[in-house]
Design a protein around this motif. Sequence first.
Motif, PDB file in Angstrom:
ATOM      1  N   ALA A  76       0.839  -1.201   0.000  1.00 23.25           N
ATOM      2  CA  ALA A  76       0.000   0.000   0.000  1.00 23.25           C
ATOM      3  C   ALA A  76       0.871   1.246   0.000  1.00 23.25           C
ATOM      4  N   THR A  77       0.281   2.351  -0.458  1.00 13.19           N
ATOM      5  CA  THR A  77       0.965   3.644  -0.509  1.00 13.19           C
ATOM      6  C   THR A  77       0.270   4.628   0.422  1.00 13.19           C
ATOM      7  N   ALA A  78       1.046   5.278   1.280  1.00 12.94           N
ATOM      8  CA  ALA A  78       0.486   6.244   2.224  1.00 12.94           C
ATOM      9  C   ALA A  78       0.099   7.525   1.495  1.00 12.94           C
ATOM     10  N   TYR A  79      -1.148   7.961   1.670  1.00  8.03           N
ATOM     11  CA  TYR A  79      -1.586   9.167   0.977  1.00  8.03           C
ATOM     12  C   TYR A  79      -2.096  10.262   1.910  1.00  8.03           C
ATOM     13  N   GLN A  80      -2.340   9.944   3.161  1.00 12.79           N
ATOM     14  CA  GLN A  80      -2.821  10.965   4.095  1.00 12.79           C
ATOM     15  C   GLN A  80      -2.287  10.660   5.487  1.00 12.79           C
ATOM     16  N   LEU A  81      -1.579  11.647   6.063  1.00 14.65           N
ATOM     17  CA  LEU A  81      -0.967  11.475   7.375  1.00 14.65           C
ATOM     18  C   LEU A  81      -1.723  12.324   8.387  1.00 14.65           C
ATOM     19  N   LYS A  82      -2.290  11.666   9.405  1.00 12.45           N
ATOM     20  CA  LYS A  82      -3.047  12.360  10.433  1.00 12.45           C
ATOM     21  C   LYS A  82      -2.602  11.870  11.803  1.00 12.45           C
ATOM     22  N   LEU A  83      -2.911  12.659  12.840  1.00 11.27           N
ATOM     23  CA  LEU A  83      -2.589  12.231  14.194  1.00 11.27           C
ATOM     24  C   LEU A  83      -3.297  10.931  14.551  1.00 11.27           C
ATOM     25  N   VAL A  84      -4.491  10.728  14.000  1.00 13.75           N
ATOM     26  CA  VAL A  84      -5.257   9.528  14.332  1.00 13.75           C
ATOM     27  C   VAL A  84      -4.754   8.295  13.598  1.00 13.75           C
ATOM     28  N   GLY A  85      -3.901   8.481  12.578  1.00 15.68           N
ATOM     29  CA  GLY A  85      -3.372   7.342  11.842  1.00 15.68           C
ATOM     30  C   GLY A  85      -3.065   7.686  10.392  1.00 15.68           C
ATOM     31  N   THR A  86      -2.686   6.671   9.641  1.00 12.90           N
ATOM     32  CA  THR A  86      -2.254   6.828   8.253  1.00 12.90           C
ATOM     33  C   THR A  86      -3.267   6.194   7.315  1.00 12.90           C
ATOM     34  N   ARG A  87      -3.684   6.948   6.305  1.00 11.41           N
ATOM     35  CA  ARG A  87      -4.574   6.397   5.288  1.00 11.41           C
ATOM     36  C   ARG A  87      -3.748   5.983   4.080  1.00 11.41           C
ATOM     37  N   VAL A  88      -4.106   4.822   3.522  1.00 11.80           N
ATOM     38  CA  VAL A  88      -3.316   4.249   2.434  1.00 11.80           C
ATOM     39  C   VAL A  88      -4.250   3.718   1.354  1.00 11.80           C
ATOM     40  N   MET A  89      -3.653   3.477   0.175  1.00 17.41           N
ATOM     41  CA  MET A  89      -4.352   2.753  -0.888  1.00 17.41           C
ATOM     42  C   MET A  89      -3.459   1.604  -1.333  1.00 17.41           C
ATOM     43  N   THR A  90      -4.042   0.407  -1.446  1.00 12.06           N
ATOM     44  CA  THR A  90      -3.274  -0.760  -1.856  1.00 12.06           C
ATOM     45  C   THR A  90      -3.030  -0.729  -3.365  1.00 12.06           C
ATOM     46  N   ASP A  91      -2.151  -1.617  -3.817  1.00 15.80           N
ATOM     47  CA  ASP A  91      -1.863  -1.715  -5.252  1.00 15.80           C
ATOM     48  C   ASP A  91      -3.087  -2.149  -6.050  1.00 15.80           C
ATOM     49  N   HIS A  92      -4.089  -2.709  -5.355  1.00 13.30           N
ATOM     50  CA  HIS A  92      -5.337  -3.104  -6.030  1.00 13.30           C
ATOM     51  C   HIS A  92      -6.472  -2.129  -5.733  1.00 13.30           C
ATOM     52  N   TYR A  93      -6.105  -0.951  -5.230  1.00 10.28           N
ATOM     53  CA  TYR A  93      -7.026   0.176  -5.070  1.00 10.28           C
ATOM     54  C   TYR A  93      -8.022   0.007  -3.932  1.00 10.28           C
ATOM     55  N   GLU A  94      -7.718  -0.851  -2.957  1.00 11.06           N
ATOM     56  CA  GLU A  94      -8.521  -0.839  -1.735  1.00 11.06           C
ATOM     57  C   GLU A  94      -7.984   0.242  -0.800  1.00 11.06           C
ATOM     58  N   LEU A  95      -8.894   0.894  -0.073  1.00 15.67           N
ATOM     59  CA  LEU A  95      -8.495   1.894   0.907  1.00 15.67           C
ATOM     60  C   LEU A  95      -8.233   1.219   2.244  1.00 15.67           C
ATOM     61  N   GLY A  96      -7.237   1.723   2.959  1.00 19.48           N
ATOM     62  CA  GLY A  96      -6.897   1.144   4.250  1.00 19.48           C
ATOM     63  C   GLY A  96      -6.501   2.202   5.262  1.00 19.48           C
ATOM     64  N   PHE A  97      -6.493   1.788   6.527  1.00 19.45           N
ATOM     65  CA  PHE A  97      -6.147   2.675   7.629  1.00 19.45           C
ATOM     66  C   PHE A  97      -5.206   1.957   8.577  1.00 19.45           C
ATOM     67  N   ILE A  98      -4.140   2.672   9.002  1.00 24.16           N
ATOM     68  CA  ILE A  98      -3.163   2.127   9.937  1.00 24.16           C
ATOM     69  C   ILE A  98      -3.184   2.975  11.201  1.00 24.16           C
ATOM     70  N   HIS A  99      -3.652   2.400  12.296  1.00 19.08           N
ATOM     71  CA  HIS A  99      -3.675   3.106  13.577  1.00 19.08           C
ATOM     72  C   HIS A  99      -2.241   3.242  14.101  1.00 19.08           C
ATOM     73  N   PRO A 100      -1.938   4.329  14.831  1.00 23.96           N
ATOM     74  CA  PRO A 100      -0.578   4.486  15.367  1.00 23.96           C
ATOM     75  C   PRO A 100      -0.083   3.301  16.185  1.00 23.96           C
ATOM     76  N   SER A 101      -0.991   2.561  16.823  1.00 22.59           N
ATOM     77  CA  SER A 101      -0.578   1.405  17.619  1.00 22.59           C
ATOM     78  C   SER A 101      -0.140   0.233  16.748  1.00 22.59           C
ATOM     79  N   GLU A 102      -0.405   0.306  15.443  1.00 20.33           N
ATOM     80  CA  GLU A 102      -0.058  -0.785  14.533  1.00 20.33           C
ATOM     81  C   GLU A 102       1.154  -0.460  13.675  1.00 20.33           C
ATOM     82  N   ARG A 103       2.011   0.424  14.169  1.00 16.72           N
ATOM     83  CA  ARG A 103       3.232   0.782  13.447  1.00 16.72           C
ATOM     84  C   ARG A 103       4.305   1.161  14.454  1.00 16.72           C
ATOM     85  N   GLU A 104       5.555   1.032  14.057  1.00 19.24           N
ATOM     86  CA  GLU A 104       6.673   1.458  14.900  1.00 19.24           C
ATOM     87  C   GLU A 104       6.958   2.944  14.704  1.00 19.24           C
TER      88      GLU A 104
END
Length: 298
Positions: free
Chosen positions: A159-187
């Motif tokens: 996935a590619t990160a397209y929006q950086l927010k305090l609440v987490g990171t929004r991404v789009m996968t290579d197959h165009y699904e949207l995703g969200f990464i909470h800060p607790s799920e990243r280093e």
Amino acid sequence: MEELLGRIIAGKVTDENEQDYFVQVDGTTFRLDKAEIEKPLKLGSVFKGFAYENEGHDLQMTRNAPQVQVDHYGFGTVVRTQRTLGVFVNIGLPNKDVVVSLDDLPDMMELWPQQGDRLLIALREDAKQRLWGVLADGEVYQAIAQPAKKHMQNANVIATAYQLKLVGTRVMTDHYELGFIHPSERETEPRLGEELHARVIGVREDGTLNLSLRPRTYEAIDDDAAMLYAALQHSEDGHLDFSDKSDPEAIKAYFGISKGQFKRAIGHLLKDRQITQHDGQLWLVSAEAKTDTPSTED
């Protein structure tokens, strides 16, 4: 030259030299590289192509129009950054990279895209007839997104990160699904445009994904066990003054992992007969002893 650059336009071939044709549009002349043209163009014929200003500040047309245009979004690859200007993005033109202004980038420069990162952008022409890259907003991503399938649970995705927010990171996968990464799920916080290798930890009813950049438990055990084994190998006599009863803070200070991770790593190595544990210490098992049952005394 209003509403000419960054678009596909048509003009009349008015002249040529050994290297270029010259195409005129509403009184403005663009050069066209003959290397692009398979069959010679006749003077007076109409040519349609993408118009832009190249790095030499010459007006140019190309038949190989990029996907990224005025009001047309496409992915480009970051080629370099300039602190005082922004990031330069390759959109497929042979002699022109497009700048995304620092005004549109994160306040923290360490979160700026780096060389090789991808940005979804369109073009805009300013009052001085300069082309700039414009980042796609959330609505654009929503418009091109595909719904995620339930079977994607626990799948690996890129996935590619397209929006950086305090609440987490929004991404789009290579197959165009949207995703969200909470800060607790990243280093660490991903950069804008960074390619991420993530795993699906949830498929939401709205067709978007919850993602994690953390390894699965068994993957983490493997990594921690490898680190613990290497520490024992590099110890003076093949043992360390640690055990599964050691102080959590001492474990964190020495190994950089939690006591829970440490105990799972010990269990992994004991099961594989790589180590023994006794007298409050961890010991490497000699090659000759690996066929014997390891001691697990506390």
